[in-house]
Design a protein around this motif. Structure first.
Motif, short mmCIF file in Angstrom:
data_model
loop_
_atom_site.label_atom_id
_atom_site.label_comp_id
_atom_site.label_asym_id
_atom_site.label_seq_id
_atom_site.Cartn_x
_atom_site.Cartn_y
_atom_site.Cartn_z
N LEU A 18 0.79 -1.22 0.00
CA LEU A 18 0.00 0.00 0.00
C LEU A 18 0.82 1.27 0.00
CD1 LEU A 18 -2.83 -1.05 2.45
CD2 LEU A 18 -2.81 -1.14 -0.04
N GLU A 19 2.02 1.25 0.56
CA GLU A 19 2.80 2.48 0.68
C GLU A 19 3.80 2.62 -0.47
OE1 GLU A 19 2.29 4.61 3.26
OE2 GLU A 19 0.89 3.32 4.30
N GLU A 20 4.68 1.66 -0.62
CA GLU A 20 5.76 1.81 -1.57
C GLU A 20 5.28 1.78 -3.01
OE1 GLU A 20 8.72 -1.05 -0.41
OE2 GLU A 20 9.05 -0.04 1.50
N ILE A 21 4.40 0.86 -3.34
CA ILE A 21 3.89 0.80 -4.71
C ILE A 21 3.07 2.06 -4.99
CG2 ILE A 21 2.31 -0.42 -6.26
CD1 ILE A 21 3.27 -3.02 -4.87
N TRP A 22 2.29 2.49 -4.05
CA TRP A 22 1.47 3.68 -4.21
C TRP A 22 2.35 4.90 -4.44
CZ3 TRP A 22 0.15 7.73 -0.50
CH2 TRP A 22 -0.90 8.51 -0.93
N LEU A 23 3.44 5.01 -3.70
CA LEU A 23 4.37 6.13 -3.89
C LEU A 23 4.97 6.09 -5.28
CD1 LEU A 23 5.43 8.53 -2.32
CD2 LEU A 23 7.29 7.10 -1.51
N VAL A 43 1.47 8.76 5.05
CA VAL A 43 1.50 10.11 4.46
C VAL A 43 0.52 10.12 3.30
CG1 VAL A 43 2.90 11.82 3.24
CG2 VAL A 43 3.86 10.56 5.17
N ILE A 44 -0.26 11.20 3.21
CA ILE A 44 -1.26 11.31 2.15
C ILE A 44 -0.84 12.43 1.20
CG2 ILE A 44 -3.67 11.82 1.60
CD1 ILE A 44 -4.33 10.65 4.40
N CYS A 50 -1.10 15.18 -8.02
CA CYS A 50 0.21 14.87 -7.45
C CYS A 50 1.36 15.45 -8.27
CB CYS A 50 0.39 13.37 -7.25
SG CYS A 50 0.26 12.41 -8.77
N TRP A 51 1.16 15.70 -9.55
CA TRP A 51 2.23 16.29 -10.38
C TRP A 51 2.54 17.73 -9.98
CZ3 TRP A 51 -2.53 14.67 -12.00
CH2 TRP A 51 -3.44 15.66 -12.35
N PRO A 63 4.66 10.29 9.83
CA PRO A 63 3.39 9.62 9.57
C PRO A 63 2.18 10.56 9.56
CG PRO A 63 4.67 8.37 11.15
CD PRO A 63 5.39 9.67 10.93
N GLU A 64 1.28 10.26 8.63
CA GLU A 64 -0.02 10.90 8.50
C GLU A 64 0.02 12.38 8.16
OE1 GLU A 64 -2.65 9.77 11.68
OE2 GLU A 64 -2.12 7.66 11.48
N ALA A 65 1.16 12.86 7.67
CA ALA A 65 1.18 14.22 7.13
C ALA A 65 0.33 14.23 5.86
CB ALA A 65 2.61 14.66 6.84
N TYR A 66 -0.13 15.41 5.47
CA TYR A 66 -1.03 15.53 4.33
C TYR A 66 -0.56 16.67 3.45
CZ TYR A 66 -5.67 14.68 2.29
OH TYR A 66 -6.70 14.32 1.47
N LEU A 67 -0.32 16.39 2.17
CA LEU A 67 0.05 17.42 1.20
C LEU A 67 -1.09 17.56 0.20
CD1 LEU A 67 2.82 16.25 2.37
CD2 LEU A 67 3.83 17.35 0.41
#
Length: 188
Positions: A18-23, A43-44, A50-51, A63-67
């Motif tokens: 869920l994290e690495e592939i998603w990134l 992190v969201i 995202c570009w 953890p759990e920061a949001y951009l």
């Protein structure tokens, strides 16, 4: 013991899938991430834009920061969603559950405290905190303060054995807890 092992592998499996592939998907879609970055679980990133997100080198995002690169609250006012870029420059630390809003640049060598809501750009060499985030000191002032605390003869200092990756015993965990009641310590 079997439950601990099961939970360990479940967490690792979840992180990998869920994290690495998603990134990697975000990067393929256009988000840029520099070298030597540490992006913690949960992190969201604004997937829909995202570009518009650029992250420099040596950045840590807790953890759990949001951009968030868009603000859909404007859609009810005029039918349009407001969007803007987010630029995180080199050597930045973003604390847990911080929220970075559209149009923000966080300058080099900056610390964003946990839980901060960053609505305006932050100059380099700053420490910011709050809602909305405000400069609370320069990076140099903060460094002096932390080094003074570290060098205080009563400061508790622990090596890397006192981390989740270390070999800390239950007795050491309890002792560490008691030593750090209402007190700051440091771990390698």
């Amino acid at each position: 013991m079997l439950k601990i092992i099961k939970n360990y592998f479940r967490a690792r499996f979840k992180k990998i899938l869920l994290e690495e592939i998603w990134l990697e998907d975000l990067v393929r879609t256009g988000m840029r991430i520099g070298d030597n970055c540490s992006i913690q679980p949960g992190v969201i990133f604004d997937y829909s834009h995202c570009w518009l997100i650029r992250i420099g080198d040596n950045v840590t995002i807790a953890p759990e920061a949001y951009l968030l690169a868009h603000d859909a609250s404007t859609k009810m006012l005029n039918g349009w969603t407001k969007i803007s870029s987010i630029n995180i420059e080199d050597n930045v630390f973003i604390g847990a559950r911080a929220l970075i809003m559209p149009g923000v640049t966080i300058g080099k060598n900056t610390i964003v405290a946990a839980g901060s809501i960053v609505t305006k750009s932050i100059p380099e060499n700053s420490v910011v905190a709050g809602n909305p985030a405000r400069i609370i000191s320069t990076l140099e002032e903060y460094k002096v303060k932390i080094n003074k605390q570290f060098n205080d003869s009563t400061a508790n200092v622990y090596d890397n054995n006192y981390t989740i990756k270390g070999n800390v015993s239950d007795n050491d965990k309890n002792e560490m807890y008691e030593q750090l009641k209402n007190k700051i310590g440091f771990v390698k």
